[in-house]
Design an enzyme around this catalytic site. Structure first.
Site, PDB file in Angstrom:
ATOM      1  N   SER A   1       0.178  -1.169   0.084  1.00  0.00           N
ATOM      2  CA  SER A   1       0.141   0.454   0.321  1.00  0.00           C
ATOM      3  C   SER A   1       1.422   1.352  -0.072  1.00  0.00           C
ATOM      4  O   SER A   1       1.844   1.529   0.294  1.00  0.00           O
ATOM      5  CB  SER A   1      -1.104   0.109   1.435  1.00  0.00           C
TER       6      SER A   1
ATOM      7  N   TYR B   1      -2.700  -1.053  10.243  1.00  0.00           N
ATOM      8  CA  TYR B   1      -2.696  -1.423   9.126  1.00  0.00           C
ATOM      9  C   TYR B   1      -1.477  -1.102   7.936  1.00  0.00           C
ATOM     10  O   TYR B   1      -0.321  -2.226   7.414  1.00  0.00           O
ATOM     11  CB  TYR B   1      -3.206  -0.771   8.465  1.00  0.00           C
TER      12      TYR B   1
END
Length: 206
Positions: free
Chosen positions: A158, A171
């Protein structure tokens, strides 16, 4: 995904050119979002697709219909990738059905927004790592005996790994782990002729 408005745009925008003809791909989190788009595009390029997902059966059925609409075969493989017992059974189902495995797309993940690090519970922290990075180890371990020279593993990291995110601490940490895992796994498998790459998307409407 069925409940989202506006609807996500997953449709392939170009004709396929047979780049994945005869290949078999596992796509995790393929019920929606990036996973659904990957499944649709892989099918258009000629691949049969195993749709791994947790419990969103309606969305997964829709992805299956999309793959079959491209003239390819698809199977649904529901289960928890964070459970180490699931991956061997799931991969065996794929190989028994299609007779081979060429591509593994580690896309499934989860995130929970917390403005204060003290709000991240031990349960959430463990679950996020279990889903986002442990699952990749489990699936690669189960898939490796079936991957031959020329096979490919793609891991979804990400932009938060590179830029950070003040509300996605756990995350973002898993995505950093995925990036390190990707580079190290690539070095580990290069002698086998298996490619390992990562992609780092920005925000996605899922």
């Amino acid at each position: 995904e069925a409940k989202l408005e506006p609807k996500p745009e997953w449709e392939p925008r170009y004709p396929g050119s047979g780049r994945l003809e005869g290949k078999v791909a596992i796509v995790t989190g393929a019920d929606s979002g990036i996973g659904r788009a990957v499944a649709a595009l892989y099918a258009r390029e000629g691949a049969d697709v195993a749709i791994f997902y947790l419990c969103e059966h309606g969305d997964a059925e829709r992805t299956k219909a999309i793959v079959e609409g491209e003239g390819r075969r698809a199977i649904l493989v529901p289960g928890d990738l964070g459970n180490p017992d699931f991956a061997p059974l799931a991969v065996r189902k794929v190989v028994d059905t299609f007779g081979r495995l060429d591509i593994v797309v580690n896309n499934a993940g989860e995130q929970h927004a917390d403005e204060d690090i003290r709000d991240i519970t031990d349960e959430q922290l463990r679950r996020t790592f279990q889903t986002n990075i442990f699952s990749m180890f489990y699936l690669v371990q189960a898939s490796l005996p079936h991957l031959e020279k020329g096979a490919s593993i793609i891991n979804c990291t990400s932009i938060t790994m590179y830029k950070g995110s003040p509300e996605l601490l756990d995350y973002s940490a898993t995505k950093g782990a995925i990036t390190a895992f990707t580079g190290s796994l690539s070095q580990s498998l290069i002698k086998k002729g298996i490619r390992v790459n990562g992609v780092a998307p920005g925000p996605i409407w899922t």
